[in-house]
Design a protein around this motif. Structure first.
Motif, PDB file in Angstrom:
ATOM      1  N   ALA A   1       0.846  -1.197   0.000  1.00 16.84           N
ATOM      2  CA  ALA A   1       0.000   0.000   0.000  1.00 16.84           C
ATOM      3  C   ALA A   1       0.877   1.241   0.000  1.00 16.84           C
ATOM      4  CB  ALA A   1      -0.913   0.004   1.222  1.00 16.84           C
ATOM      5  N   TRP A   2       0.498   2.190  -0.805  1.00 20.76           N
ATOM      6  CA  TRP A   2       1.149   3.493  -0.849  1.00 20.76           C
ATOM      7  C   TRP A   2       0.130   4.532  -0.416  1.00 20.76           C
ATOM      8  CZ3 TRP A   2       2.224  -0.397  -4.133  1.00 20.76           C
ATOM      9  CH2 TRP A   2       3.561  -0.651  -4.424  1.00 20.76           C
ATOM     10  N   ILE A   3       0.495   5.311   0.574  1.00 21.90           N
ATOM     11  CA  ILE A   3      -0.363   6.400   1.041  1.00 21.90           C
ATOM     12  C   ILE A   3       0.387   7.700   0.788  1.00 21.90           C
ATOM     13  CG2 ILE A   3      -1.552   7.458   2.993  1.00 21.90           C
ATOM     14  CD1 ILE A   3      -1.264   4.613   4.368  1.00 21.90           C
ATOM     15  N   GLU A   4      -0.177   8.543  -0.025  1.00 25.19           N
ATOM     16  CA  GLU A   4       0.362   9.885  -0.241  1.00 25.19           C
ATOM     17  C   GLU A   4      -0.595  10.870   0.421  1.00 25.19           C
ATOM     18  OE1 GLU A   4       0.434  10.361  -4.488  1.00 25.19           O
ATOM     19  OE2 GLU A   4       2.465   9.569  -4.625  1.00 25.19           O
ATOM     20  N   TYR A   5      -0.032  11.913   1.003  1.00 27.08           N
ATOM     21  CA  TYR A   5      -0.880  12.919   1.637  1.00 27.08           C
ATOM     22  C   TYR A   5      -0.252  14.303   1.470  1.00 27.08           C
ATOM     23  CZ  TYR A   5       2.504  12.786   5.441  1.00 27.08           C
ATOM     24  OH  TYR A   5       3.677  12.846   6.164  1.00 27.08           O
ATOM     25  N   SER A   6      -1.105  15.309   1.464  1.00 23.89           N
ATOM     26  CA  SER A   6      -0.629  16.685   1.353  1.00 23.89           C
ATOM     27  C   SER A   6       0.000  17.116   2.676  1.00 23.89           C
ATOM     28  CB  SER A   6      -1.760  17.627   0.946  1.00 23.89           C
ATOM     29  OG  SER A   6      -2.852  17.533   1.840  1.00 23.89           O
ATOM     30  N   LYS A   7       1.051  17.885   2.562  1.00 23.81           N
ATOM     31  CA  LYS A   7       1.830  18.239   3.762  1.00 23.81           C
ATOM     32  C   LYS A   7       1.044  19.068   4.777  1.00 23.81           C
ATOM     33  CE  LYS A   7       4.188  22.142   1.603  1.00 23.81           C
ATOM     34  NZ  LYS A   7       5.503  22.694   1.273  1.00 23.81           N
ATOM     35  N   ASN A   8      -0.041  19.683   4.373  1.00 29.97           N
ATOM     36  CA  ASN A   8      -0.803  20.520   5.304  1.00 29.97           C
ATOM     37  C   ASN A   8      -1.559  19.718   6.367  1.00 29.97           C
ATOM     38  OD1 ASN A   8      -2.608  19.598   3.317  1.00 29.97           O
ATOM     39  ND2 ASN A   8      -3.949  21.358   3.578  1.00 29.97           N
ATOM     40  N   ILE A   9      -1.578  18.382   6.243  1.00 31.37           N
ATOM     41  CA  ILE A   9      -2.274  17.568   7.250  1.00 31.37           C
ATOM     42  C   ILE A   9      -1.315  16.623   7.992  1.00 31.37           C
ATOM     43  CG2 ILE A   9      -4.549  17.722   6.190  1.00 31.37           C
ATOM     44  CD1 ILE A   9      -4.028  14.924   4.979  1.00 31.37           C
ATOM     45  N   ALA A  10      -0.034  16.870   7.863  1.00 26.27           N
ATOM     46  CA  ALA A  10       0.973  15.971   8.439  1.00 26.27           C
ATOM     47  C   ALA A  10       0.805  15.763   9.938  1.00 26.27           C
ATOM     48  CB  ALA A  10       2.377  16.495   8.139  1.00 26.27           C
ATOM     49  N   GLU A  11       0.310  16.749  10.652  1.00 30.18           N
ATOM     50  CA  GLU A  11       0.196  16.643  12.111  1.00 30.18           C
ATOM     51  C   GLU A  11      -1.203  16.283  12.598  1.00 30.18           C
ATOM     52  OE1 GLU A  11       2.879  16.664  14.034  1.00 30.18           O
ATOM     53  OE2 GLU A  11       3.975  16.862  12.148  1.00 30.18           O
TER      54      GLU A  11
ATOM     55  N   ARG B   1       3.463   2.115   2.946  1.00 26.97           N
ATOM     56  CA  ARG B   1       4.322   3.291   2.869  1.00 26.97           C
ATOM     57  C   ARG B   1       3.469   4.543   3.073  1.00 26.97           C
ATOM     58  NH1 ARG B   1       5.022  -0.499  -0.883  1.00 26.97           N
ATOM     59  NH2 ARG B   1       7.099  -1.191  -1.471  1.00 26.97           N
ATOM     60  N   LEU B   2       4.001   5.486   3.805  1.00 29.28           N
ATOM     61  CA  LEU B   2       3.328   6.755   4.059  1.00 29.28           C
ATOM     62  C   LEU B   2       4.267   7.853   3.587  1.00 29.28           C
ATOM     63  CD1 LEU B   2       0.800   8.006   5.498  1.00 29.28           C
ATOM     64  CD2 LEU B   2       2.203   8.119   7.544  1.00 29.28           C
ATOM     65  N   GLN B   3       3.800   8.684   2.665  1.00 29.72           N
ATOM     66  CA  GLN B   3       4.673   9.695   2.078  1.00 29.72           C
ATOM     67  C   GLN B   3       3.964  11.028   1.938  1.00 29.72           C
ATOM     68  OE1 GLN B   3       6.140   8.657  -1.807  1.00 29.72           O
ATOM     69  NE2 GLN B   3       7.528  10.381  -1.864  1.00 29.72           N
ATOM     70  N   GLU B   4       4.600  12.043   2.484  1.00 31.82           N
ATOM     71  CA  GLU B   4       4.110  13.406   2.322  1.00 31.82           C
ATOM     72  C   GLU B   4       4.474  13.893   0.929  1.00 31.82           C
ATOM     73  OE1 GLU B   4       5.854  17.457   4.011  1.00 31.82           O
ATOM     74  OE2 GLU B   4       4.875  16.280   5.573  1.00 31.82           O
ATOM     75  N   VAL B   5       3.520  14.562   0.278  1.00 26.15           N
ATOM     76  CA  VAL B   5       3.785  15.125  -1.045  1.00 26.15           C
ATOM     77  C   VAL B   5       3.448  16.609  -1.051  1.00 26.15           C
ATOM     78  CG1 VAL B   5       3.503  12.971  -2.314  1.00 26.15           C
ATOM     79  CG2 VAL B   5       1.521  14.400  -1.911  1.00 26.15           C
TER      80      VAL B   5
ATOM     81  N   ASP C   1      -5.793  25.292   2.548  1.00 29.33           N
ATOM     82  CA  ASP C   1      -6.524  24.411   3.457  1.00 29.33           C
ATOM     83  C   ASP C   1      -6.955  23.097   2.803  1.00 29.33           C
ATOM     84  OD1 ASP C   1      -6.348  26.245   5.533  1.00 29.33           O
ATOM     85  OD2 ASP C   1      -8.251  27.206   5.005  1.00 29.33           O
ATOM     86  N   ASN C   2      -6.925  23.045   1.486  1.00 29.00           N
ATOM     87  CA  ASN C   2      -7.349  21.834   0.781  1.00 29.00           C
ATOM     88  C   ASN C   2      -6.378  20.704   1.088  1.00 29.00           C
ATOM     89  OD1 ASN C   2      -9.337  23.410  -0.355  1.00 29.00           O
ATOM     90  ND2 ASN C   2      -8.367  23.528  -2.370  1.00 29.00           N
ATOM     91  N   ALA C   3      -6.909  19.584   1.518  1.00 31.75           N
ATOM     92  CA  ALA C   3      -6.076  18.433   1.878  1.00 31.75           C
ATOM     93  C   ALA C   3      -6.334  17.280   0.913  1.00 31.75           C
ATOM     94  CB  ALA C   3      -6.365  18.000   3.307  1.00 31.75           C
ATOM     95  N   TYR C   4      -5.358  16.393   0.829  1.00 33.89           N
ATOM     96  CA  TYR C   4      -5.402  15.301  -0.136  1.00 33.89           C
ATOM     97  C   TYR C   4      -4.783  14.055   0.475  1.00 33.89           C
ATOM     98  CZ  TYR C   4      -3.568  12.690  -4.185  1.00 33.89           C
ATOM     99  OH  TYR C   4      -3.241  11.724  -5.085  1.00 33.89           O
ATOM    100  N   ILE C   5      -5.454  12.919   0.295  1.00 36.14           N
ATOM    101  CA  ILE C   5      -4.903  11.613   0.648  1.00 36.14           C
ATOM    102  C   ILE C   5      -5.239  10.665  -0.484  1.00 36.14           C
ATOM    103  CG2 ILE C   5      -4.976   9.646   2.231  1.00 36.14           C
ATOM    104  CD1 ILE C   5      -5.806  11.606   4.447  1.00 36.14           C
ATOM    105  N   HIS C   6      -4.243   9.934  -0.928  1.00 34.03           N
ATOM    106  CA  HIS C   6      -4.462   8.913  -1.954  1.00 34.03           C
ATOM    107  C   HIS C   6      -3.899   7.600  -1.439  1.00 34.03           C
ATOM    108  CE1 HIS C   6      -3.521   6.770  -5.847  1.00 34.03           C
ATOM    109  NE2 HIS C   6      -4.829   6.932  -5.874  1.00 34.03           N
TER     110      HIS C   6
ATOM    111  N   ARG D   1     -13.554  18.578   9.607  1.00 31.44           N
ATOM    112  CA  ARG D   1     -12.883  19.817  10.023  1.00 31.44           C
ATOM    113  C   ARG D   1     -12.437  20.691   8.858  1.00 31.44           C
ATOM    114  NH1 ARG D   1     -10.369  16.084  13.403  1.00 31.44           N
ATOM    115  NH2 ARG D   1      -8.349  16.310  12.371  1.00 31.44           N
ATOM    116  N   GLY D   2     -12.432  20.163   7.639  1.00 31.43           N
ATOM    117  CA  GLY D   2     -11.970  20.972   6.512  1.00 31.43           C
ATOM    118  C   GLY D   2     -11.999  20.193   5.213  1.00 31.43           C
ATOM    119  N   PRO D   3     -11.613  20.859   4.108  1.00 34.02           N
ATOM    120  CA  PRO D   3     -11.683  20.225   2.794  1.00 34.02           C
ATOM    121  C   PRO D   3     -10.678  19.080   2.664  1.00 34.02           C
ATOM    122  CG  PRO D   3     -10.673  22.395   2.626  1.00 34.02           C
ATOM    123  CD  PRO D   3     -11.126  22.238   4.041  1.00 34.02           C
TER     124      PRO D   3
END
Length: 127
Positions: free
Chosen positions: A4-14, A43-47, A57-62, A97-99
């Motif tokens: 599994a590959w998880i990519e996420y936007s850096k604005n939600i890292a915490e 795998r968990l990777q910030e993009v 504020d727009n967040a993304y997880i794939h 809590r947000g987009p």
């Protein structure tokens, strides 16, 4: 396999949901009953990405899961449905809590092109 590959936007890292998402994905994959624990790789990777209109504020997880071939269409569909349901539920407080744009896909890898060297089964449970 599966990986599994998880990519996420850096604005939600915490965000707390992201901090526990990898384990939630693992638990959902195991809950399907079709994946061996020794084959799991998550795998968990910030993009650094631009999401939608570019609002910060727009967040993304794939989440992309690649599996070995050989399971019926029904088995794969049931597994994908369970994983998406569990992971979407896990992420709902974050979305409240947000987009948030969350996408999930499961892909099958033809065995003719899947090579492995893996002795983890000899160690799982001993470590």
């Amino acid at each position: 396999m599966p990986h599994a590959w998880i990519e996420y936007s850096k604005n939600i890292a915490e965000e707390p949901e992201l901090k526990t998402f990898r384990e939630g994905v693992r638990d959902a994959m195991l809950e399907t009953g079709i994946f061996p624990v020794a084959g799991l790789r998550i795998r968990l990777q910030e993009v650094d990405c631009l999401v939608g209109d570019g609002n910060a504020d727009n967040a993304y997880i794939h989440l992309k899961i690649r599996i070995g071939e050989g399971r019926s269409a029904d088995v794969k569909q049931n597994a994908a449905d369970l994983i998406f349901t569990r992971t979407s539920t896990h992420l709902k407080p974050l979305a409240d809590r947000g987009p948030l744009a969350y996408a999930f896909e499961m892909q099958e890898i033809p065995s003719a092109y899947s090579y492995k060297m893996n002795n983890l089964r000899e160690y799982i449970g001993k470590i």
